[in-house]
Enzyme design. Structure first.
Site, short mmCIF file in Angstrom:
data_model
loop_
_atom_site.label_atom_id
_atom_site.label_comp_id
_atom_site.label_asym_id
_atom_site.label_seq_id
_atom_site.Cartn_x
_atom_site.Cartn_y
_atom_site.Cartn_z
N TYR A 249 0.83 -1.21 0.00
CA TYR A 249 0.00 0.00 0.00
C TYR A 249 0.86 1.27 0.00
CZ TYR A 249 -3.15 3.52 2.07
OH TYR A 249 -3.86 4.65 2.36
N ASP B 249 12.27 -12.70 -0.72
CA ASP B 249 11.78 -12.69 0.66
C ASP B 249 12.82 -12.04 1.56
OD1 ASP B 249 10.99 -13.68 3.35
OD2 ASP B 249 9.56 -14.83 2.16
N SER C 19 6.45 3.05 13.20
CA SER C 19 5.03 3.25 13.44
C SER C 19 4.82 3.98 14.76
CB SER C 19 4.35 1.87 13.52
OG SER C 19 3.03 2.00 13.99
N TYR D 182 3.94 -6.96 17.23
CA TYR D 182 4.20 -6.15 16.04
C TYR D 182 4.93 -4.86 16.43
CZ TYR D 182 3.36 -2.62 12.48
OH TYR D 182 3.52 -1.59 11.58
N LYS E 16 8.87 -3.43 15.68
CA LYS E 16 9.24 -2.13 15.10
C LYS E 16 10.24 -1.42 16.01
CE LYS E 16 6.88 -2.00 11.31
NZ LYS E 16 7.53 -1.93 10.01
N ASN F 224 -1.69 7.18 11.08
CA ASN F 224 -2.65 6.27 10.43
C ASN F 224 -2.78 6.60 8.94
OD1 ASN F 224 -3.29 6.11 13.38
ND2 ASN F 224 -4.85 4.69 12.65
N LEU G 12 -9.82 0.95 10.02
CA LEU G 12 -11.10 1.66 9.89
C LEU G 12 -11.43 2.06 8.45
CD1 LEU G 12 -13.50 3.03 11.34
CD2 LEU G 12 -12.09 5.10 11.45
N GLY H 98 -6.43 -3.52 23.26
CA GLY H 98 -5.17 -2.90 22.82
C GLY H 98 -5.34 -1.52 22.21
P1 NAD Z 1 1.61 -3.75 3.00
O1 NAD Z 1 1.35 -5.06 3.62
O2 NAD Z 1 0.64 -3.24 1.99
O3 NAD Z 1 3.06 -3.71 2.35
C1 NAD Z 1 4.11 -4.49 2.84
C2 NAD Z 1 4.80 -5.14 1.66
O4 NAD Z 1 5.85 -5.99 2.16
C3 NAD Z 1 3.86 -6.01 0.83
O5 NAD Z 1 4.03 -5.74 -0.53
C4 NAD Z 1 4.29 -7.42 1.17
O6 NAD Z 1 4.07 -8.34 0.12
C5 NAD Z 1 5.76 -7.23 1.48
N1 NAD Z 1 6.30 -8.28 2.34
C6 NAD Z 1 5.74 -8.80 3.46
N2 NAD Z 1 6.53 -9.76 3.96
C7 NAD Z 1 7.62 -9.85 3.13
C8 NAD Z 1 8.77 -10.65 3.11
N3 NAD Z 1 8.98 -11.61 4.05
N4 NAD Z 1 9.66 -10.48 2.13
C9 NAD Z 1 9.46 -9.54 1.16
N5 NAD Z 1 8.38 -8.74 1.13
C10 NAD Z 1 7.45 -8.90 2.11
O7 NAD Z 1 1.76 -2.70 4.20
P2 NAD Z 1 1.83 -1.11 4.17
O8 NAD Z 1 0.61 -0.61 4.82
O9 NAD Z 1 2.21 -0.63 2.84
O10 NAD Z 1 3.01 -0.90 5.21
C11 NAD Z 1 4.34 -0.75 4.78
C12 NAD Z 1 5.21 -0.66 6.02
O11 NAD Z 1 4.76 0.41 6.84
C13 NAD Z 1 5.19 -1.90 6.91
O12 NAD Z 1 6.49 -2.12 7.40
C14 NAD Z 1 4.26 -1.51 8.02
O13 NAD Z 1 4.54 -2.20 9.22
C15 NAD Z 1 4.54 -0.04 8.15
N6 NAD Z 1 3.42 0.73 8.73
C16 NAD Z 1 2.18 0.64 8.16
C17 NAD Z 1 1.12 1.35 8.71
C18 NAD Z 1 -0.27 1.23 8.15
O14 NAD Z 1 -1.23 1.51 8.87
N7 NAD Z 1 -0.44 0.85 6.91
C19 NAD Z 1 1.34 2.17 9.82
C20 NAD Z 1 2.62 2.25 10.36
C21 NAD Z 1 3.65 1.52 9.80
C1 WQD Z 2 -8.66 3.43 14.00
C2 WQD Z 2 -9.84 3.70 14.92
C3 WQD Z 2 -10.52 1.78 16.19
C4 WQD Z 2 -11.88 -0.59 12.77
C5 WQD Z 2 -3.43 0.44 13.47
C6 WQD Z 2 -2.25 -0.21 14.09
C7 WQD Z 2 -1.07 0.71 14.07
C8 WQD Z 2 -0.81 1.24 12.67
C9 WQD Z 2 -2.03 1.80 12.04
C10 WQD Z 2 0.84 -0.16 11.68
C11 WQD Z 2 -9.69 3.07 16.30
C12 WQD Z 2 -11.62 2.20 15.24
C13 WQD Z 2 -11.37 0.41 13.56
C14 WQD Z 2 -13.27 -0.90 12.84
C15 WQD Z 2 -13.52 0.82 14.50
N1 WQD Z 2 -0.36 0.19 11.82
N2 WQD Z 2 -12.17 1.10 14.42
N3 WQD Z 2 -14.03 -0.17 13.71
O1 WQD Z 2 -5.70 0.81 15.60
O2 WQD Z 2 -5.18 3.26 15.28
O3 WQD Z 2 -3.75 1.60 14.21
O4 WQD Z 2 -3.11 0.84 12.14
O5 WQD Z 2 1.81 0.24 12.22
O6 WQD Z 2 0.02 0.00 14.56
O7 WQD Z 2 -2.57 -0.55 15.43
O8 WQD Z 2 -6.01 1.92 13.32
O9 WQD Z 2 -7.68 1.87 11.55
O10 WQD Z 2 -7.48 -0.12 13.11
O11 WQD Z 2 -8.42 2.02 13.97
O12 WQD Z 2 -14.26 1.45 15.28
O13 WQD Z 2 -13.77 -1.80 12.16
O14 WQD Z 2 -11.02 3.10 14.35
O15 WQD Z 2 -11.05 1.36 17.42
O16 WQD Z 2 -10.29 3.95 17.22
P1 WQD Z 2 -5.21 1.88 14.73
P2 WQD Z 2 -7.40 1.34 12.90
#
Ligand code: NAD
Ligand code: WQD
Length: 339
Positions: free
Chosen positions: A11, A58, A124, A148, A152, A178, A199, A293
């Site tokens: 994403y 990978d 994150s 998770y 990080k 987010n 969400l 959580g």
């Molecule tokens: P995503 O799952 O869409 O993208 C992660 C990518 O990594 C995917 O393309 C997946 O195929 C690849 N991947 C997973 N495991 C792998 C492996 N073992 N080897 C090679 N590739 C692998 O997630 P995203 O939302 O784009 O998030 C990207 C990064 O940002 C992640 O590290 C995630 O933890 C971090 N992050 C995401 C969010 C969020 O809410 N989306 C928030 C904070 C941090």
């Molecule tokens: C947002 C708000 C829920 C779904 C997560 C990870 C965080 C980061 C971003 C990677 C909260 C509420 C949600 C639903 C709801 N990812 N909610 N109904 O929990 O803030 O963060 O994603 O690093 O580590 O924890 O995001 O989008 O899940 O929730 O009411 O079906 O929406 O309770 O208040 P969150 P979220």
């Protein structure tokens, strides 16, 4: 710059890849497609009208990473690849530590072998845990509430030690809040597999009729309207922060953790109302128990991103909801229909 992008099909990776190509960087994507589709890369290629290299590999495969780095010889790495489902990390912690932590170790060794000393890492806001004060600044205590989040934090510690030990090294750890929204083209966007955890994709799937109603996880939090508040950041703004971080890494050494958010938080109800305005659809909601959580409220202090990276968010709630709606309504099955 020659940039290795791990997880570039995901994403956030795909949106960043598009901006990297438009900014004329040379890119190699390294991804095993565990949570993404090659179709995302095909669409980025069309949008940018530029080619880039792709290795299907990978993070756990040290030899494959080494070979990819030796072949491409990156000047910098943006490291997105990893597992990100907070709930699953409680039941599969070893998978999370292996992919996220050991995968990063493999990457740093592969970088060292090619004398590549610049990395931008996807951290994150989850590393902060229960707020001691808000908005979180980067000095806020770190106490992640899930395997998770701890993976990080461990990577952050690893990067800090690596950067301290390696002359000229630069590590920028972006603590995303987010991420939501999609590219304005509606050709790439968030495409979760199965039931969305987050969400915004859940709301979007309700809006297109794939799910009946949104469960609102708690309406008795000490927030403006009782529902959880978060600092949502448009994925295009977030992608732009990575380009700013690459520039910063090229002119600095050491290790910095930097929040990437807007500094404003919205409640679940406000997000639903925003989405209803953007889509013209009703989003049926039912109040459900709090999710284990979850914290009541999260919000970023964003001064450091502004002072170090010269970056700040531009997009607000309306653009976040509109672009999500345009992506979801144009691609109700995500990338699957075209795979
Ligand atoms: P995503 O799952 O869409 O993208 C992660 C990518 O990594 C995917 O393309 C997946 O195929 C690849 N991947 C997973 N495991 C792998 C492996 N073992 N080897 C090679 N590739 C692998 O997630 P995203 O939302 O784009 O998030 C990207 C990064 O940002 C992640 O590290 C995630 O933890 C971090 N992050 C995401 C969010 C969020 O809410 N989306 C928030 C904070 C941090
Ligand atoms: C947002 C708000 C829920 C779904 C997560 C990870 C965080 C980061 C971003 C990677 C909260 C509420 C949600 C639903 C709801 N990812 N909610 N109904 O929990 O803030 O963060 O994603 O690093 O580590 O924890 O995001 O989008 O899940 O929730 O009411 O079906 O929406 O309770 O208040 P969150 P979220």
């Amino acid at each position: 710059m020659r940039v290795l992008v791990t997880g570039g099909a995901g994403y956030i990776g795909s949106h960043t890849l598009l901006q990297l190509l438009r900014a004329a960087h040379e890119v190699l994507v390294y991804d095993n497609f565990a949570n993404s589709s090659p179709e995302a890369l095909a669409r980025v290629q069309q949008l940018a009208n530029r080619d880039f290299e792709v290795v299907t590999g990978d993070m756990r495969d040290a030899n494959a990473l080494h070979a990819a780095c030796a072949e491409f010889r990156p000047e910098a790495v943006i490291h997105f690849a990893g597992l990100k489902a907070v709930g699953v990390s409680h039941t599969q912690p070893l998978d999370y530590y292996t992919t996220n932590l050991a995968g990063t170790l493999n990457l740093l060794r592969a970088m060292d072998a090619q004398d590549c000393a610049r990395i931008v890492f996807s951290s994150s806001a989850t590393v902060y845990g229960e707020p001691v004060y808000l908005p979180y600044d980067e000095e806020h205590p770190l106490n992640p509430l899930s395997p998770y989040g701890r993976s990080k934090l461990m990577v952050e510690m690893l990067l800090r030690d690596w950067a301290a030990a390696r002359r000229g090294a630069s590590a920028v750890m972006l603590r995303y809040f987010n991420p939501v929204g999609a590219d304005a083209s509606a050709r790439i966007g968030e495409d979760p597999q199965g039931i969305p955890d987050n969400l915004m994709p859940y709301i979007a799937q309700v809006a297109v009729g794939q799910r009946a109603a949104l469960s609102v996880y708690g309406d008795d939090y000490p927030t403006r309207d009782g529902t959880g508040e978060r600092d949502y950041i448009h994925v295009a703004d977030l992608a732009r922060a990575h380009l700013a971080a690459l520039d910063f890494a090229a002119r600095s050494t050491g290790c910095e953790a930097i929040n990437v958010g807007t500094g404003t938080s919205y409640s679940v109800r406000e997000m639903v109302a925003g989405f209803e305005r953007a889509s013209g659809r009703q989003i049926p909601c039912r109040i459900a128990p709090r999710r284990a959580g979850d914290v009541a409220r999260m919000c970023a202090k964003v001064d450091k991103a502004q002072s170090l990276l010269g970056w700040e968010a531009r997009e607000g709630l309306e653009a976040m909801c509109r672009s999500t709606w345009e992506w979801q309504s144009a691609n109700p099955q995500g990338y699957r229909a075209t795979e």
